[in-house]
Design a protein around this motif. Structure first.
Motif, mmCIF file in Angstrom:
data_model
loop_
_atom_site.group_PDB
_atom_site.id
_atom_site.type_symbol
_atom_site.label_atom_id
_atom_site.label_comp_id
_atom_site.label_asym_id
_atom_site.label_seq_id
_atom_site.Cartn_x
_atom_site.Cartn_y
_atom_site.Cartn_z
ATOM 1 N N ASP A 13 0.692 -1.067 0.382
ATOM 2 C CA ASP A 13 -0.034 -0.123 0.143
ATOM 3 C C ASP A 13 0.936 1.166 0.069
ATOM 4 O O ASP A 13 1.000 2.671 -0.528
ATOM 5 N N ALA A 35 -0.927 -4.744 -7.159
ATOM 6 C CA ALA A 35 -2.469 -4.120 -6.129
ATOM 7 C C ALA A 35 -1.653 -3.643 -4.981
ATOM 8 O O ALA A 35 -0.566 -3.434 -4.704
ATOM 9 N N ASP A 37 -3.482 -3.515 -1.997
ATOM 10 C CA ASP A 37 -4.757 -4.142 -0.647
ATOM 11 C C ASP A 37 -4.884 -4.726 -0.943
ATOM 12 O O ASP A 37 -4.232 -5.146 -2.316
ATOM 13 N N GLY A 38 -4.912 -5.934 -0.009
ATOM 14 C CA GLY A 38 -5.370 -7.248 -0.186
ATOM 15 C C GLY A 38 -6.934 -7.203 -1.319
ATOM 16 O O GLY A 38 -6.852 -8.066 -1.583
ATOM 17 N N ASP A 39 -7.277 -6.154 -1.347
ATOM 18 C CA ASP A 39 -8.603 -6.658 -1.685
ATOM 19 C C ASP A 39 -9.167 -6.200 -3.174
ATOM 20 O O ASP A 39 -9.658 -6.962 -4.569
ATOM 21 N N GLU A 40 -7.916 -5.722 -3.918
ATOM 22 C CA GLU A 40 -7.228 -5.161 -5.285
ATOM 23 C C GLU A 40 -7.219 -6.694 -5.583
ATOM 24 O O GLU A 40 -6.752 -6.886 -6.343
ATOM 25 N N LEU A 42 -7.148 -10.210 -4.622
ATOM 26 C CA LEU A 42 -8.132 -10.873 -4.622
ATOM 27 C C LEU A 42 -8.687 -10.816 -5.208
ATOM 28 O O LEU A 42 -9.957 -11.503 -6.170
ATOM 29 N N ALA A 43 -9.393 -9.510 -6.478
ATOM 30 C CA ALA A 43 -10.274 -8.596 -7.253
ATOM 31 C C ALA A 43 -9.247 -9.170 -8.628
ATOM 32 O O ALA A 43 -10.346 -9.366 -9.141
ATOM 33 N N PRO A 46 -9.040 -14.261 -7.493
ATOM 34 C CA PRO A 46 -9.963 -14.204 -6.758
ATOM 35 C C PRO A 46 -9.299 -15.533 -6.116
ATOM 36 O O PRO A 46 -10.222 -16.430 -5.129
#
Length: 59
Positions: A13, A35, A37-40, A42-43, A46
């Motif tokens: 980040d 990426a 962050d983790g959400d990005e 995983l997007a 997945p």
């Protein structure tokens, strides 16, 4: 020029650290998938099961 055909998912980040790590990897012909962050991450992937932070902020 290297014949490497390797990809690295790099999650960080902090933009300065991100550049510090990803730039040399790109110069060595690695494909760096970024990426921030983790959400990005995983997007993008997945099915990704593990993320290993080098350091975590103190709680």
């Amino acid at each position: 020029m290297s014949l490497l055909n390797e990809a690295i998912l790099f999650v960080e980040d902090d933009q300065d650290i991100h550049s510090l790590v990803s730039t040399p990897l790109k110069k060595e012909d690695y494909q760096v998938i970024s990426a921030f962050d983790g959400d990005e991450a995983l997007a993008l992937f997945p099915w990704l099961l593990f993320l290993f932070p080098l350091a975590s902020p103190a709680s």
